[in-house]
Design a protein around this motif. Structure first.
Motif, PDB file in Angstrom:
ATOM      1  N   LEU A 187     -49.738  54.181 102.384  1.00 29.68           N
ATOM      2  CA  LEU A 187     -48.965  52.944 102.515  1.00 29.68           C
ATOM      3  C   LEU A 187     -48.173  52.857 103.814  1.00 29.68           C
ATOM      4  O   LEU A 187     -47.511  51.847 104.059  1.00 29.68           O
ATOM      5  N   ALA A 188     -48.224  53.896 104.635  1.00 31.55           N
ATOM      6  CA  ALA A 188     -47.354  53.959 105.814  1.00 31.55           C
ATOM      7  C   ALA A 188     -47.532  52.770 106.750  1.00 31.55           C
ATOM      8  O   ALA A 188     -46.553  52.137 107.171  1.00 31.55           O
ATOM      9  N   ARG A 189     -48.785  52.433 107.077  1.00 30.48           N
ATOM     10  CA  ARG A 189     -49.013  51.379 108.073  1.00 30.48           C
ATOM     11  C   ARG A 189     -48.562  50.004 107.586  1.00 30.48           C
ATOM     12  O   ARG A 189     -47.811  49.318 108.295  1.00 30.48           O
ATOM     13  N   PRO A 190     -48.977  49.555 106.364  1.00 29.46           N
ATOM     14  CA  PRO A 190     -48.474  48.249 105.913  1.00 29.46           C
ATOM     15  C   PRO A 190     -46.968  48.215 105.752  1.00 29.46           C
ATOM     16  O   PRO A 190     -46.329  47.180 106.001  1.00 29.46           O
ATOM     17  N   VAL A 191     -46.370  49.328 105.340  1.00 28.07           N
ATOM     18  CA  VAL A 191     -44.904  49.360 105.209  1.00 28.07           C
ATOM     19  C   VAL A 191     -44.249  49.192 106.574  1.00 28.07           C
ATOM     20  O   VAL A 191     -43.227  48.505 106.704  1.00 28.07           O
ATOM     21  N   SER A 192     -44.839  49.800 107.601  1.00 24.82           N
ATOM     22  CA  SER A 192     -44.258  49.657 108.947  1.00 24.82           C
ATOM     23  C   SER A 192     -44.276  48.198 109.392  1.00 24.82           C
ATOM     24  O   SER A 192     -43.359  47.735 110.068  1.00 24.82           O
ATOM     25  N   TRP A 193     -45.309  47.437 108.998  1.00 20.44           N
ATOM     26  CA  TRP A 193     -45.362  46.012 109.332  1.00 20.44           C
ATOM     27  C   TRP A 193     -44.250  45.251 108.602  1.00 20.44           C
ATOM     28  O   TRP A 193     -43.593  44.396 109.190  1.00 20.44           O
ATOM     29  N   ILE A 194     -44.047  45.598 107.324  1.00 20.42           N
ATOM     30  CA  ILE A 194     -42.997  44.925 106.544  1.00 20.42           C
ATOM     31  C   ILE A 194     -41.620  45.217 107.128  1.00 20.42           C
ATOM     32  O   ILE A 194     -40.770  44.329 107.261  1.00 20.42           O
ATOM     33  N   VAL A 195     -41.393  46.482 107.496  1.00 22.09           N
ATOM     34  CA  VAL A 195     -40.100  46.864 108.075  1.00 22.09           C
ATOM     35  C   VAL A 195     -39.864  46.121 109.381  1.00 22.09           C
ATOM     36  O   VAL A 195     -38.754  45.646 109.665  1.00 22.09           O
ATOM     37  N   ALA A 196     -40.920  45.984 110.196  1.00 25.91           N
ATOM     38  CA  ALA A 196     -40.785  45.228 111.453  1.00 25.91           C
ATOM     39  C   ALA A 196     -40.504  43.757 111.183  1.00 25.91           C
ATOM     40  O   ALA A 196     -39.703  43.119 111.886  1.00 25.91           O
TER      41      ALA A 196
END
Length: 432
Positions: free
Chosen positions: A132-141
């Protein structure tokens, strides 16, 4: 008109609710996985070239922003799903639709958007975090500006109540976190008992002083330098130790340390004629260390000086005992015995669960032998622990109970407790 559209598209309404619940499950599972992931494993994977682990580490460096983004996303989709479900059910059932929507969404959100994804994430946090790391990084951004504003507002508000939430501030020290992790892995079966003890002993080196592991002066094997060289040779040969302190005048006046190998070389040089030896010339200068020296510092000193033996002195310069490299290593790996070591009968377990213990046995040694957890902060020996807790020097036959154990004084010599019988209270209750 709106009611007609809702009635005409029930499948569209269901699809929107399912989509919102799926997003909610994603946010809940991602938050749990990323906060529970092993940072040590993530760093190891990043060093091995795993880009997803690098994303996880960057997210964890801004933990508050990560959690804020997950909470914002989770609450937005939950509120949206609940509002949409309510409007749909109200259009079908009127005012009673609010009750139906509340019950239905509570069950759906708790089961499918909270408990289920968090259970999956907590059972395999590392795998889930990497996935889930990559989609979470998009959400955080995406939610970055909003979470920064909320974070600033929360900090200012809590500061009014004198609550410090400084970044990267941990309640536990690094050693406590490692110790807690090892204990948890031991309970889960990932770390064996002996390995846990070795980890604990290694972490204890900073907390323990040489006075906690030294051989007390009353148990030191020493030789008088005033004896004849022949008598000194016999004393060395009859001793199980290779290094022996030499004293002159009084036992407290240590004038050197005699190494058995040095004595044998000198004896060979004079063709075995001990009368020609100058023992004081053979002996090494004594090395004195303060009793407050930590075991970690003493270990470094042993390694730098390339010696294994030091005499421990108190603040007045009086000799308290001696410490060796082996004493420190035994704190990590346990007792080290060889064919020349003396057998010390200090701990004698009994079939009924009780243990007979010499008063001079260190608390740490008893804990290690019996897998107990008696405190060793206030006293080094078992006798000292009893005196400290009882606040008196007890007589033979007296019984005390503290820390979940029953202590019976068996023998006493002057002001010293020489033997005790210790029984866990749990065994006493079981016997009754």
């Amino acid at each position: 008109m709106e009611n007609l559209e809702v009635h005409a598209n029930p499948w569209m309404a269901l699809a929107i609710v399912v989509f919102c619940l799926a997003l909610s499950a994603f946010f809940s599972g991602a938050e749990t996985a990323l906060t529970a992931a092993s940072r040590a494993r993530m760093h190891a994977l990043q060093d091995g070239g795993d880009k997803r682990a690098g994303i996880v580490n960057r997210l964890l460096l801004a933990r508050e922003r990560l959690i804020g983004a997950m909470l914002i996303g989770n609450n937005v989709v939950n509120i949206g799903a609940s509002a949409f479900t309510t409007s749909v059910l109200v259009s079908f059932f009127g005012a009673e639709g609010v009750i139906y929507a509340t019950v239905a969404m509570s069950v759906l959100v708790v089961v499918f958007a909270e408990v289920m994804p968090k259970t999956v994430a907590i059972n395999k946090p590392d795998q889930a975090a990497l996935l889930l790391a990559r989609p979470v990084s998009w959400i955080v951004a995406l939610f970055g500006p909003v979470t920064m504003a909320i974070e600033a507002f929360v900090r200012v508000t809590l500061r009014l109540f004198r609550i410090d939430i400084s970044e990267h501030k941990s309640v536990l020290s690094a050693s406590e976190e490692i110790r807690g992790t090892v204990d948890l892995l031991h309970r889960e079966g990932g770390v064996q008992k002996e390995a846990r003890r070795m980890f604990g002993g290694l972490l204890d080196l900073e907390e323990l002083g040489v006075s906690d592991v030294m051989i007390h002066r009353t148990k030191m094997r020493t030789i008088s330098a005033d004896l004849s060289s022949e008598e000194i040779v016999r004393e060395v040969l009859s001793s199980p130790y290779t290094r022996l302190p030499l004293w002159s005048g009084t036992p407290e006046n240590i004038v050197g340390v005699l190494h058995a190998k040095d004595l044998l070389r000198a004896l060979d040089a004079v063709k075995g004629d001990a009368s020609k030896l100058d023992v004081r010339a053979i002996a090494l200068d004594p090395w004195f260390v303060p009793d407050t020296t930590s075991l970690a510092d003493q270990l470094k000193a042993f390694l730098s000086r390339k010696t294994h033996f030091a005499l421990v002195v108190d603040e007045y310069g009086e000799v308290m005992g001696l410490v060796t490299l082996e004493d420190i290593l035994e704190e990590i790996v346990g007792d080290i015995k060889d064919e020349h070591d003396l057998s010390v009968q200090g701990v004698r377990p009994h079939p009924d669960g009780s243990v007979s213990v010499d008063g001079s046995v260190p608390v740490r040694d008893l804990n290690r032998a019996m897998d107990w957890n008696l405190p060793d902060e206030e006293a080094t020996t078992i006798a000292g622990l009893v005196i400290h807790e009882a606040q008196i020097i007890p007589d033979a036959g007296q019984v005390f109970t503290f820390y979940g154990y029953r202590f019976q004084v068996l023998r006493k010599s002057r002001n010293r407790i020489t033997a005790l019988r210790i029984t866990p209270v749990s065994r006493l209750n079981a016997a009754e």
